[in-house]
Design an enzyme around this catalytic site. Sequence first.
Site, PDB file in Angstrom:
ATOM      1  N   LYS A  29       0.820  -1.213   0.000  1.00 43.28           N
ATOM      2  CA  LYS A  29       0.000   0.000   0.000  1.00 43.28           C
ATOM      3  C   LYS A  29       0.851   1.258   0.000  1.00 43.28           C
ATOM      4  CE  LYS A  29      -4.516  -1.321   1.682  1.00 43.28           C
ATOM      5  NZ  LYS A  29      -5.612  -0.968   2.589  1.00 43.28           N
TER       6      LYS A  29
ATOM      7  N   LYS B  57      -6.936 -13.031  -8.903  1.00 41.98           N
ATOM      8  CA  LYS B  57      -8.169 -13.028  -8.132  1.00 41.98           C
ATOM      9  C   LYS B  57      -9.149 -11.978  -8.680  1.00 41.98           C
ATOM     10  CE  LYS B  57      -9.088 -12.038  -3.526  1.00 41.98           C
ATOM     11  NZ  LYS B  57      -8.714 -11.835  -2.129  1.00 41.98           N
TER      12      LYS B  57
ATOM     13  N   LYS C 132     -12.556  -5.847  -7.372  1.00 42.44           N
ATOM     14  CA  LYS C 132     -13.382  -4.721  -7.805  1.00 42.44           C
ATOM     15  C   LYS C 132     -12.525  -3.548  -8.245  1.00 42.44           C
ATOM     16  CE  LYS C 132     -13.686  -3.936  -2.965  1.00 42.44           C
ATOM     17  NZ  LYS C 132     -14.233  -4.675  -1.867  1.00 42.44           N
TER      18      LYS C 132
END
Length: 334
Positions: A115, A197, A200
């Site tokens: 991140k 995977k 969204k």
Amino acid sequence: MESVRKTVLSGIQPSGVLTLGNYLGALKQWAQMQDDYLSLYMVADLHSITVRQEPAVLRRRISETYALLLACGIDPDRSIVFVQSQVPEHTQLSWIMNCITYVGELNRMTQFKDKSAKHADNVNAGLFTYPVLMASDILLYQAHCVPVGADQKQHVELTRDVATRFNNAYGETFVVPEPYIPKFGARIMSLQEPEKKMSKSDPNPNAFLLLTDDADTVVRKLRRAVTDCEGVIAYDPENRPGVSNLLTIYSVCANMSMEDAQKHFDGLGYGALKQETADAVNAVLDPIREEYARLLTDKAYLSERMKDGAEKASAIARKTIRKVYRKVGLDCMR
Ligand code: TRP
């Protein structure tokens, strides 16, 4: 009996939209666990502000995510469903656990590394101590079991380490939780790059199915799903990830074993596989979409449920805070 039921806790960030992968890989399991566990499920909104959010959008997404949990069968009469920021004990415990956790431990968290690379202009302290807040979420309720995706497993291990460290330093205080990674069958892959995977945040919207996609969109996205040129429907995720992913989605949505699903498609083509998978997905999503739409029109009901959930959660969390304060040598006064 309440006293022998173990406690389960999990959380989901309020991104506002959830994929079929989130449902089949997590929320469906959460709903199934409600009768066997004292269940707590929360919208992890404090976690989401480690990345800059637009306030009005965040506010809307918190209620949408809460509504989606209910629409997915998480029943506020059988579970405690709440919004993290509405239970102040989370931030209270978090400070204390910050003083138990080592910087070296947090430095090893792979999600922090990912991140901070992704948001290089905003590597804030919250992003770094995020796993401590997550540990506090879990430890506040003395949860035994924490269903999470593989990406969160490291955070649950950290929770175990800091809980054990606290217990050793101050005496038995916390239940040391176990991660619970849902088994195979629930891992849904991208429709466009089935080695990845389903996510969204994929830039290509054809790669994922949202719980809020309408029936025609589901059909259209599945028609475009990547397969291969072998023309035979067989489960072989290693060599034929696209077809195998569709078979997985079909078998889970149709409630069929993989073996039966393969037999079902014996001699049929990819067109049939895609159409029937779309039908099976739509049969699962129909009641979710309907309930979600209904809930969004009933804001009063939603806020009443949120309030009730926050009160129930807080009643449990308060006990842990009192105990922790006392052990550490603080006085919590309430
Ligand atoms: N960090 C989790 C995620 O991003 C969400 C989360 C927050 C959570 N607190 C939790 C999950 C406690 C399980 C238990 O997916």
